[in-house]
Design an enzyme around this catalytic site. Structure first.
Site, PDB file in Angstrom:
ATOM      1  N   TYR A  58       0.835  -1.208   0.000  1.00 41.70           N
ATOM      2  CA  TYR A  58       0.000   0.000   0.000  1.00 41.70           C
ATOM      3  C   TYR A  58       0.870   1.258   0.000  1.00 41.70           C
ATOM      4  O   TYR A  58       1.512   1.593   1.005  1.00 41.70           O
ATOM      5  CB  TYR A  58      -0.949   0.012   1.211  1.00 41.70           C
ATOM      6  CG  TYR A  58      -1.906  -1.168   1.269  1.00 41.70           C
ATOM      7  CD1 TYR A  58      -2.175  -1.939   0.140  1.00 41.70           C
ATOM      8  CD2 TYR A  58      -2.543  -1.521   2.458  1.00 41.70           C
ATOM      9  CE1 TYR A  58      -3.043  -3.022   0.205  1.00 41.70           C
ATOM     10  CE2 TYR A  58      -3.418  -2.601   2.515  1.00 41.70           C
ATOM     11  CZ  TYR A  58      -3.651  -3.350   1.380  1.00 41.70           C
ATOM     12  OH  TYR A  58      -4.507  -4.431   1.435  1.00 41.70           O
ATOM     13  N   ASN A 147      -6.224 -14.571   0.341  1.00 46.78           N
ATOM     14  CA  ASN A 147      -6.677 -15.055  -0.960  1.00 46.78           C
ATOM     15  C   ASN A 147      -6.277 -16.510  -1.209  1.00 46.78           C
ATOM     16  O   ASN A 147      -5.920 -16.879  -2.322  1.00 46.78           O
ATOM     17  CB  ASN A 147      -6.118 -14.141  -2.078  1.00 46.78           C
ATOM     18  CG  ASN A 147      -6.506 -12.701  -1.849  1.00 46.78           C
ATOM     19  OD1 ASN A 147      -7.682 -12.380  -1.746  1.00 46.78           O
ATOM     20  ND2 ASN A 147      -5.524 -11.810  -1.753  1.00 46.78           N
ATOM     21  N   TYR A 197     -12.643  -8.829   3.342  1.00 47.61           N
ATOM     22  CA  TYR A 197     -12.580  -7.482   2.760  1.00 47.61           C
ATOM     23  C   TYR A 197     -13.635  -7.385   1.661  1.00 47.61           C
ATOM     24  O   TYR A 197     -14.191  -8.383   1.228  1.00 47.61           O
ATOM     25  CB  TYR A 197     -11.179  -7.139   2.236  1.00 47.61           C
ATOM     26  CG  TYR A 197     -10.669  -7.989   1.084  1.00 47.61           C
ATOM     27  CD1 TYR A 197      -9.754  -9.010   1.297  1.00 47.61           C
ATOM     28  CD2 TYR A 197     -11.077  -7.763  -0.233  1.00 47.61           C
ATOM     29  CE1 TYR A 197      -9.262  -9.788   0.253  1.00 47.61           C
ATOM     30  CE2 TYR A 197     -10.590  -8.522  -1.284  1.00 47.61           C
ATOM     31  CZ  TYR A 197      -9.686  -9.539  -1.042  1.00 47.61           C
ATOM     32  OH  TYR A 197      -9.222 -10.302  -2.077  1.00 47.61           O
TER      33      TYR A 197
HETATM   34  N1  LIG Z   1      -5.615  -8.995   1.307  1.00 47.86           N
HETATM   35  C1  LIG Z   1      -6.140  -8.477   0.223  1.00 47.86           C
HETATM   36  O1  LIG Z   1      -5.913  -8.984  -0.896  1.00 47.86           O
HETATM   37  C2  LIG Z   1      -7.017  -7.257   0.333  1.00 47.86           C
HETATM   38  C3  LIG Z   1      -7.749  -6.833  -0.777  1.00 47.86           C
HETATM   39  C4  LIG Z   1      -8.572  -5.710  -0.610  1.00 47.86           C
HETATM   40  C5  LIG Z   1      -8.632  -5.058   0.593  1.00 47.86           C
HETATM   41  N2  LIG Z   1      -7.866  -5.486   1.648  1.00 47.86           N
HETATM   42  C6  LIG Z   1      -7.884  -4.804   2.960  1.00 47.86           C
HETATM   43  O2  LIG Z   1      -9.229  -4.655   3.356  1.00 47.86           O
HETATM   44  C7  LIG Z   1      -9.490  -3.277   3.653  1.00 47.86           C
HETATM   45  C8  LIG Z   1     -10.912  -2.979   3.326  1.00 47.86           C
HETATM   46  O3  LIG Z   1     -10.972  -2.712   1.943  1.00 47.86           O
HETATM   47  P1  LIG Z   1     -12.256  -2.690   1.116  1.00 47.86           P
HETATM   48  O4  LIG Z   1     -12.017  -1.934  -0.114  1.00 47.86           O
HETATM   49  O5  LIG Z   1     -12.691  -4.072   1.015  1.00 47.86           O
HETATM   50  O6  LIG Z   1     -13.210  -1.853   2.101  1.00 47.86           O
HETATM   51  P2  LIG Z   1     -14.761  -1.634   2.042  1.00 47.86           P
HETATM   52  O7  LIG Z   1     -15.059  -0.907   3.302  1.00 47.86           O
HETATM   53  O8  LIG Z   1     -15.508  -2.861   1.725  1.00 47.86           O
HETATM   54  O9  LIG Z   1     -14.943  -0.668   0.800  1.00 47.86           O
HETATM   55  C9  LIG Z   1     -14.406   0.608   0.815  1.00 47.86           C
HETATM   56  C10 LIG Z   1     -15.385   1.519   0.116  1.00 47.86           C
HETATM   57  O10 LIG Z   1     -16.617   1.519   0.855  1.00 47.86           O
HETATM   58  C11 LIG Z   1     -16.994   2.854   1.142  1.00 47.86           C
HETATM   59  N3  LIG Z   1     -17.663   2.864   2.441  1.00 47.86           N
HETATM   60  C12 LIG Z   1     -17.161   2.521   3.655  1.00 47.86           C
HETATM   61  N4  LIG Z   1     -18.104   2.655   4.606  1.00 47.86           N
HETATM   62  C13 LIG Z   1     -19.222   3.092   3.975  1.00 47.86           C
HETATM   63  C14 LIG Z   1     -20.536   3.413   4.416  1.00 47.86           C
HETATM   64  N5  LIG Z   1     -20.902   3.323   5.694  1.00 47.86           N
HETATM   65  N6  LIG Z   1     -21.434   3.824   3.498  1.00 47.86           N
HETATM   66  C15 LIG Z   1     -21.090   3.924   2.198  1.00 47.86           C
HETATM   67  N7  LIG Z   1     -19.863   3.642   1.714  1.00 47.86           N
HETATM   68  C16 LIG Z   1     -18.936   3.217   2.600  1.00 47.86           C
HETATM   69  C17 LIG Z   1     -15.710   3.658   1.136  1.00 47.86           C
HETATM   70  O11 LIG Z   1     -15.969   4.987   0.710  1.00 47.86           O
HETATM   71  P3  LIG Z   1     -15.748   6.259   1.705  1.00 47.86           P
HETATM   72  O12 LIG Z   1     -14.273   6.461   1.805  1.00 47.86           O
HETATM   73  O13 LIG Z   1     -16.470   7.347   1.009  1.00 47.86           O
HETATM   74  O14 LIG Z   1     -16.381   5.878   3.002  1.00 47.86           O
HETATM   75  C18 LIG Z   1     -14.884   2.940   0.075  1.00 47.86           C
HETATM   76  O15 LIG Z   1     -15.186   3.429  -1.211  1.00 47.86           O
HETATM   77  C19 LIG Z   1      -8.468  -2.516   2.799  1.00 47.86           C
HETATM   78  O16 LIG Z   1      -8.270  -1.213   3.257  1.00 47.86           O
HETATM   79  C20 LIG Z   1      -7.276  -3.408   2.948  1.00 47.86           C
HETATM   80  O17 LIG Z   1      -6.632  -3.154   4.179  1.00 47.86           O
HETATM   81  C21 LIG Z   1      -7.096  -6.584   1.537  1.00 47.86           C
END
Ligand SMILES: NC(=O)c1ccc[n+]([C@@H]2O[C@H](COP(=O)([O-])OP(=O)(O)OC[C@H]3O[C@@H](n4cnc5c(N)ncnc54)[C@H](OP(=O)(O)O)[C@@H]3O)[C@@H](O)[C@H]2O)c1
Length: 369
Positions: A58, A147, A197
């Protein structure tokens, strides 16, 4: 907030953790955005979130650095999970990566250290031998994978002598719950946590009328938003911990407000029944992908000139070696006039991996929504 143990370890984590990606890198970042993120991290801790997930990937370490800066006086209050890139899963790569991550985080140890994606060109034995050494040397408290398929998770126990992995970090949401949930008993029996996630990533997608009515009813009954209902649903399942990421403090407030109600067993079953998206195989020529990606030839795909991580070659080789291909996500089009019937939903690397494997000659495993 509700807390759970991470796998069989004694590390206690909030069932909703916070992700840290998407804040730029050392050369290219927005100080206001970074400052806002730091406020979000602080606020999250005040509201009971103690799990913060980061990775060397990241922002090439910038996310780790900012997380470390934010909590340098509160290290013991938080649980840090970080990840090593597939290219660094070798003996020397791992030893270098852990030291660099620890330095950027300004700490002595990482609570959970995860393989971000399997590297099929390195033997699992090499990777896990070093990871176990790092635990015994006190650099990390627990080992995790990301994954991994269920059979890849099962293989890890062959290479770990004194400890077990604590978690598998996988995508989990309404469109992608089936694989994880059908194996839930395995995770429970073996005391391995699923760290999910992507749970809120697909909030804007269209549901069927029946699905939408079910979600609307739940929101009315509990007076909660859709994100709160989803967070509560998944975290109510034993073994599941969720990660979310936000730049919006109001969203964070909403998300942490997901724990003062319980869905009934019947409602949880309905969730499972109504959102069963099984993997289908879709002919490659039916997928409408942006023109610039279509013209890649195999040589360019191999070269990975877009620097995709994991590379398409890594994903292709993962399929060859472990028979595991994480399905592509596709949107069904209601447009019968075109040959292409499915819209591409990102994830270029998987698409290109399939091109390496079969070009256009075999249909690609996909989840269609
Ligand atoms: N190991 C892996 O391969 C992998 C892959 C992906 C992610 N990750 C990890 O998992 C974490 C989570 O990632 P994710 O992308 O899956 O997160 P997520 O929370 O599912 O999605 C993030 C998106 O959701 C929005 N969001 C969050 N809360 C909200 C709410 N209450 N209402 C409306 N929209 C909302 C955010 O926008 P706003 O900013 O506008 O709130 C952002 O655009 C990452 O940061 C990372 O650390 C790991």
């Amino acid at each position: 907030m509700i807390y759970k143990n991470l796998g069989s370890s004694n590390i206690r984590v909030s069932t909703l953790g916070l992700g840290t990606n998407g804040i730029g890198n050392f050369q290219n970042n927005n100080p206001d955005k970074t400052h806002n993120r730091q406020k979000i991290y602080q606020f999250a801790l005040e509201r009971g979130i103690n799990l913060f997930d980061t990775a060397e990937l990241y922002g090439e370490g910038y996310a780790e650095f900012i997380l470390g800066e934010t909590f340098k006086k509160k290290r013991e209050q938080i649980v840090i999970s970080s990840k090593v890139n597939p290219d660094n899963c070798t003996h020397f790569g791992l030893k270098r990566s852990i030291k660099e991550s620890i330095k950027r985080l300004g700490t002595d140890y990482i609570d959970l250290y995860q393989i971000h994606w399997i590297n099929p060109f390195v033997e699992l034995e090499e990777t896990f031998t070093i990871l176990e050494e790092l635990v015994l040397a006190g650099y990390i408290r627990a080992i995790g994978v990301c994954n991994f398929s269920i059979s890849m998770v099962a293989q890890t126990s062959k290479y770990l002598k004194k400890i077990k992995i604590s978690s598998n970090h996988i995508e989990i949401n309404l469109f992608n719950q089936y694989e994880a949930l059908k194996n839930l008993h395995y995770y429970q029996e073996n005391k391995i946590s699923i760290i999910g996630y992507g749970v809120l990533n697909h909030l804007n997608l269209n549901f069927t009328k029946k699905q939408q009515a079910f979600l609307d009813d739940l929101q009315k009954e509990y007076n909660k938003t859709l994100s709160q209902i989803l967070i509560r649903y998944f975290t109510s399942l034993e073994s599941i911990i969720l990660l979310s990421r936000t730049d919006n403090i109001e969203h964070l407030k909403t998300n942490v407000g997901s724990f003062d109600f319980n869905l009934t067993a019947k409602q949880r079953q309905q969730f499972y029944k109504l959102f069963q998206y099984k993997v289908q195989t879709i002919p490659m020529e039916k997928i409408k992908i942006p023109q610039q990606f279509k013209k890649f030839n195999n040589f360019e795909i191999f070269k990975n000139q877009n620097n995709l991580i994991p590379s398409p070659l890594t994903i292709a080789q993962t399929f060859v070696k472990y028979n595991y291909f994480k399905p592509l996500k596709l949107l069904e089009k209601n447009d019968y006039y075109y040959l292409d019937s499915y819209d591409f939903y990102g994830e270029l690397k998987k698409y290109l991996a399939w091109r390496i494997l079969y070009d256009f000659s075999k249909p690609i495993p996909s989840i269609v929504f």
